[in-house]
Design a protein around this motif. Structure first.
Motif, PDB file in Angstrom:
ATOM      1  N   ASP A   9      49.549  77.302   6.018  1.00  0.00           N
ATOM      2  CA  ASP A   9      48.404  76.812   5.906  1.00  0.00           C
ATOM      3  C   ASP A   9      47.636  77.302   4.383  1.00  0.00           C
ATOM      4  N   PRO A  10      46.731  76.775   3.777  1.00  0.00           N
ATOM      5  CA  PRO A  10      46.391  77.248   2.374  1.00  0.00           C
ATOM      6  C   PRO A  10      45.654  78.530   2.634  1.00  0.00           C
ATOM      7  N   THR A  11      45.970  79.171   1.332  1.00  0.00           N
ATOM      8  CA  THR A  11      45.331  80.521   1.223  1.00  0.00           C
ATOM      9  C   THR A  11      43.958  80.337   0.721  1.00  0.00           C
ATOM     10  N   LEU A  12      43.104  81.178   1.267  1.00  0.00           N
ATOM     11  CA  LEU A  12      41.681  81.149   1.044  1.00  0.00           C
ATOM     12  C   LEU A  12      41.311  82.411   0.667  1.00  0.00           C
ATOM     13  N   LYS A  13      40.273  82.626  -0.132  1.00  0.00           N
ATOM     14  CA  LYS A  13      39.609  83.954  -0.716  1.00  0.00           C
ATOM     15  C   LYS A  13      39.058  84.892   0.549  1.00  0.00           C
ATOM     16  N   ALA A  14      38.506  84.060   1.564  1.00  0.00           N
ATOM     17  CA  ALA A  14      38.100  84.533   2.940  1.00  0.00           C
ATOM     18  C   ALA A  14      39.132  85.179   3.760  1.00  0.00           C
ATOM     19  N   ASP A  15      40.429  84.794   3.368  1.00  0.00           N
ATOM     20  CA  ASP A  15      41.480  85.667   4.192  1.00  0.00           C
ATOM     21  C   ASP A  15      41.369  87.122   4.080  1.00  0.00           C
ATOM     22  N   GLY A  16      40.676  87.864   3.030  1.00  0.00           N
ATOM     23  CA  GLY A  16      40.902  89.082   2.860  1.00  0.00           C
ATOM     24  C   GLY A  16      42.339  89.548   2.527  1.00  0.00           C
ATOM     25  N   ALA A  17      42.701  90.595   3.172  1.00  0.00           N
ATOM     26  CA  ALA A  17      44.105  90.970   3.128  1.00  0.00           C
ATOM     27  C   ALA A  17      44.919  90.432   4.189  1.00  0.00           C
ATOM     28  N   ARG A  18      45.951  89.763   3.457  1.00  0.00           N
ATOM     29  CA  ARG A  18      46.993  88.989   4.047  1.00  0.00           C
ATOM     30  C   ARG A  18      48.225  89.739   4.320  1.00  0.00           C
ATOM     31  N   ASP A  22      55.670  88.648  10.523  1.00  0.00           N
ATOM     32  CA  ASP A  22      56.981  88.160  11.190  1.00  0.00           C
ATOM     33  C   ASP A  22      58.168  88.968  10.657  1.00  0.00           C
ATOM     34  N   ARG A  23      59.143  89.076  11.469  1.00  0.00           N
ATOM     35  CA  ARG A  23      60.254  89.813  11.137  1.00  0.00           C
ATOM     36  C   ARG A  23      61.158  88.861  10.192  1.00  0.00           C
ATOM     37  N   LEU A  24      61.252  87.578  10.310  1.00  0.00           N
ATOM     38  CA  LEU A  24      61.859  86.842   9.386  1.00  0.00           C
ATOM     39  C   LEU A  24      61.120  86.054   8.534  1.00  0.00           C
ATOM     40  N   TRP A  25      61.148  86.094   7.074  1.00  0.00           N
ATOM     41  CA  TRP A  25      60.413  85.191   6.200  1.00  0.00           C
ATOM     42  C   TRP A  25      60.414  83.689   6.324  1.00  0.00           C
ATOM     43  N   PRO A  26      59.027  83.203   6.412  1.00  0.00           N
ATOM     44  CA  PRO A  26      58.886  81.860   6.651  1.00  0.00           C
ATOM     45  C   PRO A  26      59.631  81.043   5.715  1.00  0.00           C
ATOM     46  N   ARG A  27      60.126  80.087   6.347  1.00  0.00           N
ATOM     47  CA  ARG A  27      60.998  79.019   5.770  1.00  0.00           C
ATOM     48  C   ARG A  27      60.299  78.229   4.777  1.00  0.00           C
ATOM     49  N   GLY A  28      60.889  78.203   3.432  1.00  0.00           N
ATOM     50  CA  GLY A  28      60.030  77.308   2.531  1.00  0.00           C
ATOM     51  C   GLY A  28      59.104  77.748   1.690  1.00  0.00           C
ATOM     52  N   CYS A  29      58.853  79.071   1.931  1.00  0.00           N
ATOM     53  CA  CYS A  29      57.585  79.789   1.481  1.00  0.00           C
ATOM     54  C   CYS A  29      57.892  80.748   0.683  1.00  0.00           C
ATOM     55  N   THR A  30      57.114  80.831  -0.593  1.00  0.00           N
ATOM     56  CA  THR A  30      57.669  81.569  -1.699  1.00  0.00           C
ATOM     57  C   THR A  30      56.552  82.897  -1.722  1.00  0.00           C
ATOM     58  N   LYS A  31      57.007  84.251  -2.163  1.00  0.00           N
ATOM     59  CA  LYS A  31      56.157  85.194  -2.252  1.00  0.00           C
ATOM     60  C   LYS A  31      54.781  84.897  -3.039  1.00  0.00           C
ATOM     61  N   GLU A  32      54.969  84.176  -4.015  1.00  0.00           N
ATOM     62  CA  GLU A  32      53.561  83.874  -4.983  1.00  0.00           C
ATOM     63  C   GLU A  32      52.725  82.810  -3.995  1.00  0.00           C
ATOM     64  N   ALA A  33      53.265  81.898  -3.313  1.00  0.00           N
ATOM     65  CA  ALA A  33      52.474  81.025  -2.293  1.00  0.00           C
ATOM     66  C   ALA A  33      51.787  81.848  -1.218  1.00  0.00           C
ATOM     67  N   LEU A  34      52.390  82.843  -0.488  1.00  0.00           N
ATOM     68  CA  LEU A  34      51.985  83.383   0.531  1.00  0.00           C
ATOM     69  C   LEU A  34      50.717  84.611  -0.023  1.00  0.00           C
ATOM     70  N   GLU A  35      50.820  84.924  -0.954  1.00  0.00           N
ATOM     71  CA  GLU A  35      49.669  85.896  -1.759  1.00  0.00           C
ATOM     72  C   GLU A  35      49.569  87.043  -0.613  1.00  0.00           C
ATOM     73  N   LEU A  94      46.398  88.080   9.840  1.00  0.00           N
ATOM     74  CA  LEU A  94      47.824  88.261  10.008  1.00  0.00           C
ATOM     75  C   LEU A  94      48.515  86.932   9.958  1.00  0.00           C
ATOM     76  N   ILE A  95      49.381  86.912   8.952  1.00  0.00           N
ATOM     77  CA  ILE A  95      50.158  85.728   8.666  1.00  0.00           C
ATOM     78  C   ILE A  95      51.566  85.697   9.373  1.00  0.00           C
ATOM     79  N   THR A  96      51.615  84.514  10.218  1.00  0.00           N
ATOM     80  CA  THR A  96      52.845  84.072  10.724  1.00  0.00           C
ATOM     81  C   THR A  96      53.257  82.598  10.816  1.00  0.00           C
ATOM     82  N   ALA A  97      54.394  82.503  10.917  1.00  0.00           N
ATOM     83  CA  ALA A  97      55.058  81.176  10.821  1.00  0.00           C
ATOM     84  C   ALA A  97      55.136  80.320  12.433  1.00  0.00           C
ATOM     85  N   ASN A  98      54.583  81.035  13.036  1.00  0.00           N
ATOM     86  CA  ASN A  98      54.936  80.455  14.598  1.00  0.00           C
ATOM     87  C   ASN A  98      53.908  79.045  14.649  1.00  0.00           C
ATOM     88  N   ARG A  99      54.674  78.348  15.378  1.00  0.00           N
ATOM     89  CA  ARG A  99      54.082  76.630  15.692  1.00  0.00           C
ATOM     90  C   ARG A  99      53.127  76.992  16.795  1.00  0.00           C
TER      91      ARG A  99
END
Length: 122
Positions: A9-18, A22-35, A94-99
């Motif tokens: 999902d898109p990163t928003l300023k309202a997310d606060g501390a992200r 997850d134990r595994l890095w989300p597929r297709g996501c970069t460090k920069e994109a996840l912020e 809390l950021i997760t890749a769970n479907r």
């Protein structure tokens, strides 16, 4: 306030501390994109527990109970303390890749973290 959000999902300023929970890095996501503020591996389910749940060997109720037991271990308590400190400063996402948004470890972690925060308050 503690929120749960998918990594895709898109990163928003309202997310606060992200924080990735997850134990595994989300597929297709970069460090920069996840912020991300951090990656909280200490509070993620153990590999064996995660695999048992995803294979269908455990119901969500059984998984949740075993995961709460893991969260009571000293190394996980330290991770909960770190997350609680972030939550005390403002919004924690809390950021997760769970479907499956209805049955996943982030829901159990959020509940455990909220209980942890209540215990700390006088």
């Amino acid at each position: 306030m503690i929120r749960i959000k998918r990594a895709y999902d898109p990163t928003l300023k309202a997310d606060g501390a992200r924080v990735l929970v997850d134990r595994l890095w989300p597929r297709g996501c970069t460090k920069e994109a996840l912020e991300l503020r951090s990656w909280a591996k200490a509070v993620t389910p153990s590999p064996d527990l995660r695999k048992a749940f995803h294979s269908g060997a455990l119901t969500f109720a059984a998984f949740s109970e075993r995961y709460r037991q893991e969260l009571a271990l000293p190394e996980a308590r330290e991770g909960l303390d770190e997350l609680a400190a972030l939550a005390d400063l403002g919004t924690l996402t809390l950021i997760t890749a769970n479907r499956d948004e209805a049955q996943n470890h982030a829901l159990v972690l959020k509940a455990a973290l909220e209980a942890h925060l209540k215990k700390e308050q006088p």
